[in-house]
Motif scaffolding. Structure first.
Motif, PDB file in Angstrom:
ATOM      1  N   PRO A 270     -23.679 -53.030  61.152  1.00 38.81           N
ATOM      2  CA  PRO A 270     -23.196 -52.956  62.608  1.00 38.81           C
ATOM      3  C   PRO A 270     -23.738 -54.239  63.281  1.00 38.81           C
ATOM      4  CG  PRO A 270     -24.063 -50.956  61.886  1.00 38.81           C
ATOM      5  CD  PRO A 270     -24.528 -51.882  60.858  1.00 38.81           C
ATOM      6  N   ALA A 271     -24.781 -54.834  62.913  1.00 42.97           N
ATOM      7  CA  ALA A 271     -25.261 -56.223  63.661  1.00 42.97           C
ATOM      8  C   ALA A 271     -24.380 -57.105  63.488  1.00 42.97           C
ATOM      9  CB  ALA A 271     -26.698 -56.295  63.222  1.00 42.97           C
ATOM     10  N   LEU A 272     -23.862 -57.113  62.325  1.00 46.48           N
ATOM     11  CA  LEU A 272     -22.815 -58.367  62.212  1.00 46.48           C
ATOM     12  C   LEU A 272     -21.780 -57.913  61.132  1.00 46.48           C
ATOM     13  CD1 LEU A 272     -22.025 -61.376  63.013  1.00 46.48           C
ATOM     14  CD2 LEU A 272     -23.340 -62.168  60.872  1.00 46.48           C
ATOM     15  N   PRO A 273     -20.580 -57.124  61.456  1.00 48.19           N
ATOM     16  CA  PRO A 273     -19.876 -56.689  60.576  1.00 48.19           C
ATOM     17  C   PRO A 273     -18.916 -57.751  59.994  1.00 48.19           C
ATOM     18  CG  PRO A 273     -19.164 -55.981  62.771  1.00 48.19           C
ATOM     19  CD  PRO A 273     -20.724 -56.871  63.068  1.00 48.19           C
ATOM     20  N   TRP A 274     -19.163 -58.233  58.756  1.00 51.64           N
ATOM     21  CA  TRP A 274     -18.438 -59.201  58.061  1.00 51.64           C
ATOM     22  C   TRP A 274     -16.880 -58.767  57.821  1.00 51.64           C
ATOM     23  CZ3 TRP A 274     -18.716 -64.347  56.638  1.00 51.64           C
ATOM     24  CH2 TRP A 274     -20.173 -64.767  56.906  1.00 51.64           C
ATOM     25  N   ILE A 275     -16.924 -57.401  57.772  1.00 50.41           N
ATOM     26  CA  ILE A 275     -15.490 -57.166  57.597  1.00 50.41           C
ATOM     27  C   ILE A 275     -14.534 -57.197  58.670  1.00 50.41           C
ATOM     28  CG2 ILE A 275     -15.893 -54.662  58.506  1.00 50.41           C
ATOM     29  CD1 ILE A 275     -13.580 -55.306  55.761  1.00 50.41           C
ATOM     30  N   LEU A 276     -15.218 -57.416  59.946  1.00 51.99           N
ATOM     31  CA  LEU A 276     -14.344 -57.771  60.841  1.00 51.99           C
ATOM     32  C   LEU A 276     -13.777 -59.302  60.656  1.00 51.99           C
ATOM     33  CD1 LEU A 276     -15.964 -56.197  64.121  1.00 51.99           C
ATOM     34  CD2 LEU A 276     -13.775 -55.640  62.888  1.00 51.99           C
ATOM     35  N   VAL A 277     -14.874 -60.125  60.125  1.00 54.94           N
ATOM     36  CA  VAL A 277     -14.542 -61.480  59.979  1.00 54.94           C
ATOM     37  C   VAL A 277     -13.354 -61.626  59.187  1.00 54.94           C
ATOM     38  CG1 VAL A 277     -15.263 -63.674  59.092  1.00 54.94           C
ATOM     39  CG2 VAL A 277     -16.819 -62.268  60.439  1.00 54.94           C
ATOM     40  N   LEU A 278     -13.240 -60.918  58.035  1.00 52.73           N
ATOM     41  CA  LEU A 278     -12.253 -60.991  56.785  1.00 52.73           C
ATOM     42  C   LEU A 278     -10.950 -60.474  57.835  1.00 52.73           C
ATOM     43  CD1 LEU A 278     -14.099 -59.627  53.863  1.00 52.73           C
ATOM     44  CD2 LEU A 278     -13.829 -61.936  54.607  1.00 52.73           C
ATOM     45  N   VAL A 279     -10.999 -59.487  58.435  1.00 53.29           N
ATOM     46  CA  VAL A 279      -9.639 -59.055  59.071  1.00 53.29           C
ATOM     47  C   VAL A 279      -9.286 -59.980  60.188  1.00 53.29           C
ATOM     48  CG1 VAL A 279      -8.693 -57.051  60.381  1.00 53.29           C
ATOM     49  CG2 VAL A 279     -10.401 -56.529  58.779  1.00 53.29           C
ATOM     50  N   TYR A 280     -10.272 -60.729  60.931  1.00 50.44           N
ATOM     51  CA  TYR A 280      -9.702 -61.504  61.906  1.00 50.44           C
ATOM     52  C   TYR A 280      -9.167 -62.893  61.210  1.00 50.44           C
ATOM     53  CZ  TYR A 280     -12.346 -58.729  65.583  1.00 50.44           C
ATOM     54  OH  TYR A 280     -12.465 -57.512  66.183  1.00 50.44           O
ATOM     55  N   VAL A 281      -9.592 -63.330  60.253  1.00 48.77           N
ATOM     56  CA  VAL A 281      -9.276 -64.279  59.505  1.00 48.77           C
ATOM     57  C   VAL A 281      -7.635 -64.221  59.143  1.00 48.77           C
ATOM     58  CG1 VAL A 281      -9.359 -65.733  57.495  1.00 48.77           C
ATOM     59  CG2 VAL A 281     -11.340 -65.349  58.368  1.00 48.77           C
ATOM     60  N   VAL A 282      -7.314 -63.003  58.629  1.00 47.16           N
ATOM     61  CA  VAL A 282      -5.894 -62.668  58.553  1.00 47.16           C
ATOM     62  C   VAL A 282      -5.391 -62.557  59.654  1.00 47.16           C
ATOM     63  CG1 VAL A 282      -4.566 -60.783  57.559  1.00 47.16           C
ATOM     64  CG2 VAL A 282      -6.738 -61.125  56.271  1.00 47.16           C
ATOM     65  N   LEU A 283      -5.871 -61.887  60.705  1.00 48.30           N
ATOM     66  CA  LEU A 283      -5.139 -61.900  62.011  1.00 48.30           C
ATOM     67  C   LEU A 283      -4.465 -63.239  62.629  1.00 48.30           C
ATOM     68  CD1 LEU A 283      -6.634 -58.968  63.804  1.00 48.30           C
ATOM     69  CD2 LEU A 283      -4.245 -59.150  62.474  1.00 48.30           C
ATOM     70  N   ALA A 284      -5.765 -64.400  62.264  1.00 47.90           N
ATOM     71  CA  ALA A 284      -5.542 -65.710  62.760  1.00 47.90           C
ATOM     72  C   ALA A 284      -4.765 -66.589  62.205  1.00 47.90           C
ATOM     73  CB  ALA A 284      -7.109 -66.302  63.001  1.00 47.90           C
TER      74      ALA A 284
END
Lengths: 370, 293
Positions: free
Chosen positions: B160-174
C-alpha cells in the motif's frame, strides 16, 4: 586527366596510374557486391577498385545502386554477398562505427543541439580526446572549410551551403581513411553547388584522401572526379576519366547519360554509317548492319545557313561563347547543335540550314523498334 | 483528456500545423463558438472556485480552505504517493517507448502501424475492464502460486505504501499519449540521417541514444512525460477499485467531510497542471522561434 586501371572489365590501363597510386591515401576495393531488396536488385555483383588518394565519382540515374554501394562501403548496408576491402583488409563485417570513414550526407545531418564547433569535434569526443585537442582540431577544420568565425553558432543559424561545409569538416575531423560523399550538394542551389564542389575538390587534393562521391549530376561528376563510374541497374557500365567518358563512351547508355547526345537515324553498311548524306566510320560496339541510330554530340555536328538546306532552325539559345541551335530535320528528327556565338547570326528560327556530321568516327546504337 | 493529449502531442512535432491566429473578420459565428466553448469550461471552474473561497459563516471571501490543504489529514501521504507513482510511470514508460520508437523508425518501419494500433488499445479497452482483469489476477495468483516467489512478488506489487501494480497499469494507460508525443518528434526530425552521422563518427548505439536521439526528441520527451504524469495525478478508477489511496481517491474520500477543502485541492491541482502545460508549450515555442530566426 589520369586514368587508373580497375577490374579487368572496366577502363583501360593508363601509364599515369602510378602517380595516383603513389599519393598517400587508402585504397578501397569492392568485390562482387550484391544486394537485393525483395525483388529489386540494387547491386548486381559490383566490382570496383578505388586507388588511394583518388576521387571517384559514382554517377547514375536514381535507383542504379550508387547510394547502396556507398552505404555498403560506409557499413550502413550489409551486402548479401561480396566483400569490401580497405587497404586489402576485409571490412565487410565491421560495424559502421568502427570503419574509420567520414561521410557527408545528402540531407542536413548536423546535430541540432550542438554548436558548429561541437559538431565538428563530435567524433573526437567519442574517441575521448582531450578538450584542448578537440577545440584545436575543430578550429583548424573550420578554417579549412572557410567558417572559422562560425564555431559558436548553431546549425539552424547557418545556410544550407554552410551546413554542408560544417558536415564536411566534421567528417574530416577524425582524419578518416576514406571520405564518402552521398550527393552532398543536391539540396543546395546552383551557384553554391558549383562553388562547394570546387572547394571539396581542393580540400580532397590538399589532404590526398581517398574519396567516393555519389551524384546523379553528370556535370558535378565530370568536373571534380579523377575517374567517374557510370552505374546502371546495380552494375558499372564504364569507369573512366571524365574526358574519356565523354569522348569514348563504352556503351550507348553512357553516351546518352553523360553530356547531351543527338540520336540520328542512319544506315550501317560495311563498318561505316550513312549519316545525313555522308559516310563516317563507326567506333565502339557495332550492332548488326541495317538501320541504326547514330549518337552524335552537339559539337560534332556542323550547321550552316543554306537556302537549299533540308533543315529548319527551331530555336536558338544563347549561352555566352557558344549558342545551341535546335534544328528540325526531315522525318521529324530534331538535333541540338553547338556553334560559336559569333557564327550564329544567320541561324534565326525558321531559317533553312544544312547539317553535316564532323569528320570523326561515330558511335551507333541499335535502331529503336518503330 | 484525449483532446488535451492530442494538443500537447502535436506540440512536440518540429513542423506543426500552422498556428491558428485570430483573424479580424466579421464572422460572428466564430465569436459565438469561442464564447460557447469558453463558457463550457469557465462556468464549472468559476463555480468551483466560488465554492472554495466563499465564507459560508461570516459571508465575504476566505482563503482558509486553501491554507488548510498542506495540513489536511492524509493529504501529504496521498499526494506524495501519487507524485512517486507519476515519476515511476514516466520513467518506465519512457524506458519502454523511446527505444521502441527509435527501433521502429530506423530498423522496422513496417511495424509502425502495428505498434501504433497496439498503443491505441488502452483507449479502446475501458479502464474498468482492464482493472477488473488485473484484480482477478491479483486475487487468483497468490493462492495458485502459494509459497512460491510468484506469490511473494504479487504481494510486493500490492504494497500500500507504494503500489507498483498501479505503476504497471498506468504505463499501459499512458501508452497512447506517450507514443503519440514521441512519434510526433520522431517524424519531425531526420533521425535516420542523424544516427547514421553519429555512427559514422564512431559513436556506439547507447551513445547515439543519449547524445543524439534524446536531445533531438527533448520536447517530445517532455510532452510525453507531462502527459503521463498528468494522467497519473488524475486517475481515479483503477486506484479506487484496487483499493489504494492516491491523490484522486483521497480527494473523493474527504469530499464527504470537507467538501470545500476537496474542491479547493481540485482547483489548485488543475491550475498547477495548466501552468505546467503552458510552460511546456512556451518552452517549445521559444525553441521553435530560435530555430527559425
Amino acid at each position: 586527366m589520369t586514368t587508373v586501371p580497375t577490374t579487368t572489365s572496366h577502363g583501360p590501363t593508363g601509364a599515369a596510374a602510378a602517380d595516383l597510386r603513389s599519393r598517400p591515401g587508402t585504397p578501397v576495393r569492392l568485390e562482387g557486391l550484391t544486394r537485393r531488396y525483395g525483388p529489386v536488385v540494387a547491386l548486381d555483383g559490383l566490382d570496383l577498385e578505388i586507388a588511394g588518394g583518388e576521387l571517384l565519382a559514382l554517377l547514375g540515374p536514381s535507383g542504379c545502386g550508387k547510394t547502396t554501394a556507398l552505404r555498403a562501403i560506409a557499413g550502413f548496408d550489409r551486402p548479401d554477398s561480396g566483400r569490401v576491402l580497405l587497404d586489402d583488409r576485409d571490412i565487410t563485417g565491421v560495424p559502421a562505427s568502427k570503419r574509420d570513414m567520414g561521410m557527408v550526407f545528402q540531407a542536413y545531418s548536423l546535430f541540432p543541439n550542438l554548436t558548429v564547433a561541437e559538431n565538428v569535434a563530435f567524433g573526437l569526443r567519442v574517441r575521448r580526446r582531450a578538450r584542448s585537442e578537440r577545440a584545436g582540431r575543430a578550429a583548424e577544420l573550420l578554417e579549412l572549410v572557410g567558417l572559422a568565425d562560425r564555431g559558436k553558432r548553431y546549425p539552424h543559424q547557418l545556410s544550407g551551403g554552410q551546413q554542408q561545409r560544417v558536415a564536411l569538416a566534421r567528417a574530416l575531423a577524425v582524419a578518416p581513411q576514406v571520405l564518402l560523399l552521398d550527393e552532398p550538394l543536391s539540396a543546395l542551389d546552383a551557384q553554391v553547388r558549383v562553388q562547394l564542389r570546387e572547394e571539396i575538390r581542393r580540400i580532397q587534393l590538399e589532404l590526398g584522401i581517398t574519396t567516393v562521391f555519389v551524384t546523379h549530376d553528370q556535370a558535378e561528376a565530370l568536373s571534380v572526379a579523377d575517374r567517374v563510374g557510370v552505374m546502371r541497374a546495380g552494375r558499372l557500365e564504364q569507369v573512366a576519366s571524365p574526358d574519356e567518358l565523354y569522348e569514348r563512351p563504352a556503351t550507348a547508355f553512357v553516351a546518352e547519360f553523360v553530356g547531351t547526345m543527338n540520336r540520328v537515324p542512319a544506315i550501317l553498311t560495311g563498318g561505316a554509317v550513312e549519316l545525313l548524306g555522308t559516310r563516317r566510320p563507326v567506333t565502339g560496339a557495332t550492332p548488326a548492319g541495317g538501320p541504326v541510330v547514330a549518337l552524335v554530340r552537339p559539337e560534332s555536328l556542323v550547321v550552316a545557313a543554306d537556302p537549299a538546306g533540308r533543315g529548319r532552325v527551331v530555336t536558338r539559345t544563347f549561352s555566352g561563347a557558344s549558342t545551341r541551335v535546335l534544328v528540325a530535320l526531315p522525318d521529324g528528327v530534331e538535333v541540338r547543335i553547338d556553334v560559336a556565338s559569333a557564327d550564329s547570326q544567320l541561324l534565326t528560327p525558321g531559317a533553312p540550314v544544312g547539317v553535316t556530321p564532323a569528320d570523326r568516327p561515330v558511335l551507333v546504337a541499335p535502331a529503336e523498334p518503330a | 483528456m484525449t483532446a488535451l493529449a492530442e494538443g500537447v502531442a502535436g506540440a512536440g512535432s518540429v513542423e506543426p500545423p500552422a498556428p491558428v491566429r485570430p483573424v479580424r473578420r466579421r464572422g460572428g459565428w466564430r465569436v459565438a463558438v469561442l464564447v460557447v466553448l469558453g463558457l463550457y469550461f469557465a462556468i464549472p471552474l468559476a463555480a468551483s472556485t466560488w465554492f472554495t473561497v466563499r465564507d459560508r459563516g461570516a459571508g465575504g471571501f476566505t482563503a482558509e480552505h486553501y491554507a488548510g490543504i498542506p495540513g489536511a489529514e492524509g493529504f501529504a501521504a496521498a499526494f506524495g504517493r501519487s507524485l512517486a507513482l507519476g515519476a515511476l510511470t514516466v520513467g518506465l514508460a519512457l524506458l519502454l517507448m523511446v527505444p521502441t520508437i527509435v527501433l521502429v523508425e530506423l530498423r522496422l518501419p513496417r511495424l509502425r502501424t502495428t505498434v501504433e494500433l497496439l498503443t491505441l488499445m488502452p483507449l479502446v479497452v475501458p479502464p474498468i475492464a482492464l482493472v477488473v482483469g488485473v484484480r482477478s489476477v491479483l486475487a487468483w495468483a497468490p493462492e495458485h502460486f502459494y509459497g512460491t516467489p510468484v506469490a511473494e512478488a504479487m504481494f510486493a506489487l500490492q504494497e500500500p505504501a507504494l503500489p507498483w501494480i498501479l505503476v504497471l497499469v498506468y504505463v499501459v494507460l499512458a501508452l497512447p499519449f506517450v507514443y503519440r508525443a514521441l512519434d510526433a518528434g520522431v517524424r519531425g526530425a531526420d533521425l535516420r540521417t542523424l544516427t547514421e552521422a553519429a555512427r559514422n563518427l564512431g559513436a556506439s548505439w547507447p551513445r547515439v541514444l543519449v547524445s543524439v536521439v534524446l536531445p533531438v526528441l527533448r520536447t517530445s520527451v517532455l510532452n510525453a512525460s507531462f502527459l503521463a504524469f498528468a494522467l497519473v495525478l488524475g486517475e481515479y478508477t483503477v486506484a479506487a477499485i484496487l483499493g489504494f489511496e492516491t491523490f484522486p481517491t483521497w480527494i473523493v474520500r474527504i469530499s464527504g467531510s470537507q467538501p470545500q477543502l476537496s474542491v479547493a485541492v481540485s482547483v489548485l491541482s488543475l491550475v498547477v497542471t495548466w501552468g505546467l502545460l503552458l510552460l511546456i508549450s512556451a518552452l517549445d515555442r521559444r525553441r521553435r522561434i530560435e530555430e527559425t530566426s
